[in-house]
Design an enzyme around this catalytic site. Structure first.
Site, PDB file in Angstrom:
ATOM      1  N   HIS A  14      -1.517 -37.665 -44.301  1.00  0.00           N
ATOM      2  CA  HIS A  14      -0.356 -37.167 -43.951  1.00  0.00           C
ATOM      3  C   HIS A  14      -0.527 -35.529 -44.057  1.00  0.00           C
ATOM      4  O   HIS A  14      -0.644 -35.186 -45.165  1.00  0.00           O
ATOM      5  CB  HIS A  14       0.705 -37.740 -44.723  1.00  0.00           C
ATOM      6  CG  HIS A  14       0.861 -38.923 -44.725  1.00  0.00           C
ATOM      7  ND1 HIS A  14       1.709 -39.795 -43.884  1.00  0.00           N
ATOM      8  CD2 HIS A  14      -0.108 -39.971 -45.070  1.00  0.00           C
ATOM      9  CE1 HIS A  14       1.533 -41.319 -43.880  1.00  0.00           C
ATOM     10  NE2 HIS A  14       0.531 -41.283 -44.914  1.00  0.00           N
ATOM     11  N   GLU A 195       1.098 -52.039 -47.404  1.00  0.00           N
ATOM     12  CA  GLU A 195       0.901 -51.426 -48.205  1.00  0.00           C
ATOM     13  C   GLU A 195       1.935 -51.957 -49.446  1.00  0.00           C
ATOM     14  O   GLU A 195       1.595 -52.004 -50.589  1.00  0.00           O
ATOM     15  CB  GLU A 195       1.086 -49.932 -48.094  1.00  0.00           C
ATOM     16  CG  GLU A 195       1.155 -49.028 -49.277  1.00  0.00           C
ATOM     17  CD  GLU A 195       1.462 -47.643 -49.033  1.00  0.00           C
ATOM     18  OE1 GLU A 195       2.141 -47.100 -48.092  1.00  0.00           O
ATOM     19  OE2 GLU A 195       1.263 -46.635 -49.901  1.00  0.00           O
ATOM     20  N   ASP A 273      -4.729 -40.466 -47.933  1.00  0.00           N
ATOM     21  CA  ASP A 273      -3.320 -40.570 -47.774  1.00  0.00           C
ATOM     22  C   ASP A 273      -2.605 -39.388 -47.982  1.00  0.00           C
ATOM     23  O   ASP A 273      -2.162 -38.464 -47.076  1.00  0.00           O
ATOM     24  CB  ASP A 273      -2.834 -41.879 -48.669  1.00  0.00           C
ATOM     25  CG  ASP A 273      -1.785 -42.443 -47.972  1.00  0.00           C
ATOM     26  OD1 ASP A 273      -1.496 -42.375 -46.944  1.00  0.00           O
ATOM     27  OD2 ASP A 273      -1.183 -43.713 -48.789  1.00  0.00           O
ATOM     28  N   ASP A 274      -2.311 -38.965 -49.121  1.00  0.00           N
ATOM     29  CA  ASP A 274      -1.925 -37.770 -49.332  1.00  0.00           C
ATOM     30  C   ASP A 274      -2.278 -37.110 -50.924  1.00  0.00           C
ATOM     31  O   ASP A 274      -1.852 -37.153 -51.809  1.00  0.00           O
ATOM     32  CB  ASP A 274      -0.275 -37.950 -50.082  1.00  0.00           C
ATOM     33  CG  ASP A 274       0.533 -38.765 -48.902  1.00  0.00           C
ATOM     34  OD1 ASP A 274       1.033 -37.994 -47.935  1.00  0.00           O
ATOM     35  OD2 ASP A 274       0.435 -39.958 -48.827  1.00  0.00           O
TER      36      ASP A 274
HETATM   37  N1  HPA Z   1       2.901 -43.842 -47.138  1.00  0.00           N
HETATM   38  C1  HPA Z   1       4.132 -43.983 -46.330  1.00  0.00           C
HETATM   39  N2  HPA Z   1       4.694 -42.838 -45.799  1.00  0.00           N
HETATM   40  C2  HPA Z   1       4.413 -41.896 -46.266  1.00  0.00           C
HETATM   41  C3  HPA Z   1       3.221 -41.549 -46.837  1.00  0.00           C
HETATM   42  C4  HPA Z   1       2.536 -42.676 -47.414  1.00  0.00           C
HETATM   43  O1  HPA Z   1       1.556 -42.564 -48.196  1.00  0.00           O
HETATM   44  N3  HPA Z   1       3.051 -39.899 -47.191  1.00  0.00           N
HETATM   45  C5  HPA Z   1       3.857 -39.706 -46.318  1.00  0.00           C
HETATM   46  N4  HPA Z   1       4.718 -40.735 -45.599  1.00  0.00           N
HETATM   47 ZN    ZN Z   2      -0.336 -43.102 -45.309  1.00  0.00          ZN
END
Ligand code: HPA
Ligand code: ZN
Length: 329
Positions: A14, A195, A273-274
């Site tokens: 993201h 998730e 992911d982040d």
């Molecule tokens: N998961 C879901 N939505 C999100 C995420 C994530 O890791 N990061 C930013 N939006």
């Molecule tokens: Zn994600």
């Protein structure tokens, strides 16, 4: 040994979630925005759980106020990714944070990000493609607005459509209209599922949104018939083990289902992911897989091959990245 310089492809990041905390603090200071509460004493992002993470994420995004901020963000994220050996990256872009879904505003943001991606390709040797992402907890109507932005700006850079946000809000079918619109326009489809939701959420996502790839998908491992279906259909999972462990979606690296999924024939890829939110990098993901699973260059070459085949890019880009991998791997 560290896999820092090993060449990598990453399919699930993201963009705003890649913002280093110091970068966001800098923007906050420039603009006089008080967001000190989202940082801990070490200067990292501070949050308690996934829902709180989403709120902190959105608070951080309030400092990103125009195309110029996103230009700088793309450069910062790509420099860091390239420093971790990433040669090809796909990033989720959310018009919700870039003008709120207004198409003309979105075009301006996108122009700045596309310029930055071209500059980063020259400067750091990394290729970027964008996947426009609606945010589930902003609801199906806003998702349609975002899908329209995606359809209108699809091209060499914008190649996919997806959905992030709070997974347990609503059902996948609520968003079918937006996904159909994107798919019919020729955009490639991925969607976060499994998730936080169970196997039912993954199964409904596959049935109602027909993605080629699923973000995470790890809870499918709780239903082996579903795992076999995913393997048979060739749906690729964008697995983010470090994120899952950090957010307690799974207990530990040891207990993470990525090995089970892979051993049962599911196509898996690995992403961050982040990264700063989860105190990870692609180097750390690879090092942890080596340490916890004994995976080595043969395993990582397979991950790269799967990611390259599943990449939402044109044939010429795929060929170019394949050559780069061959030379570097
Ligand atoms: N998961 C879901 N939505 C999100 C995420 C994530 O890791 N990061 C930013 N939006
Ligand atoms: Zn994600």
């Amino acid at each position: 040994m560290s896999y820092r310089s090993y060449p990598k492809l990453e399919l699930h990041l993201h963009l705003e979630g890649g913002a280093p905390p110091a970068f966001i603090r800098g923007l906050a200071k420039e603009k006089g925005i008080d967001i000190h509460k989202i940082f801990d004493e070490q200067g990292g992002y501070a949050y308690r759980d996934f829902d709180h993470f989403l709120r902190v994420y959105e608070a951080a995004c309030t400092t990103l106020q125009g195309p110029e901020d996103f230009r700088r963000l793309v450069l910062a994220v790509l420099e860091e990714s390239a420093a971790n050996g990433v040669i090809y990256l796909e990033t989720f872009l959310s018009p919700d944070f870039c003008g709120g879904g207004d198409l003309e505003a979105w075009r301006d943001y996108l122009g700045a990000m596309t310029d930055a991606a071209a500059q980063a390709e020259r400067d750091f040797g990394i290729t970027l493609k964008g996947i426009i992402t609606c945010i589930r907890h902003n609801g199906p109507e806003q998702a349609k607005t975002v899908a329209r932005c995606a359809v209108e700006t699809k091209g060499d850079f914008i190649t996919g459509f997806g959905m992030a946000g709070a997974e347990l809000m609503g059902r996948p079918g609520d968003f079918a209209y937006s996904f159909d619109m994107a798919r019919e326009a020729g955009l490639r489809i991925t969607c976060h599922a499994g998730e936080w939701g169970g196997p039912d959420m993954v199964a409904d996502t596959i049935r109602d949104l027909r993605p080629e790839r699923i973000g995470h998908g790890i809870n499918a491992a709780k239903d082996l018939a579903l795992v076999d279906q995913i393997a048979e259909q060739g749906i690729v999972l964008e697995v983010c083990p470090g994120s899952n462990v950090f957010l307690n979606a799974v207990e530990s690296w040891e207990k993470h289902p990525i090995r089970l999924l892979r051993d049962r024939g599911v196509k898996v890829t690995v992403s961050t992911d982040d990264p700063p939110f989860f105190h990870t990098t692609m180097t750390r993901e690879y090092d942890m897989m080596a340490e916890n699973y004994g995976w080595d260059e043969a395993d990582f070459a397979e991950l790269n091959k799967t990611a390259l085949e599943a990449a939402f890019c044109d044939a010429a880009t795929r060929e170019r990245i394949a050559k780069k991998l061959e030379a570097a791997q």
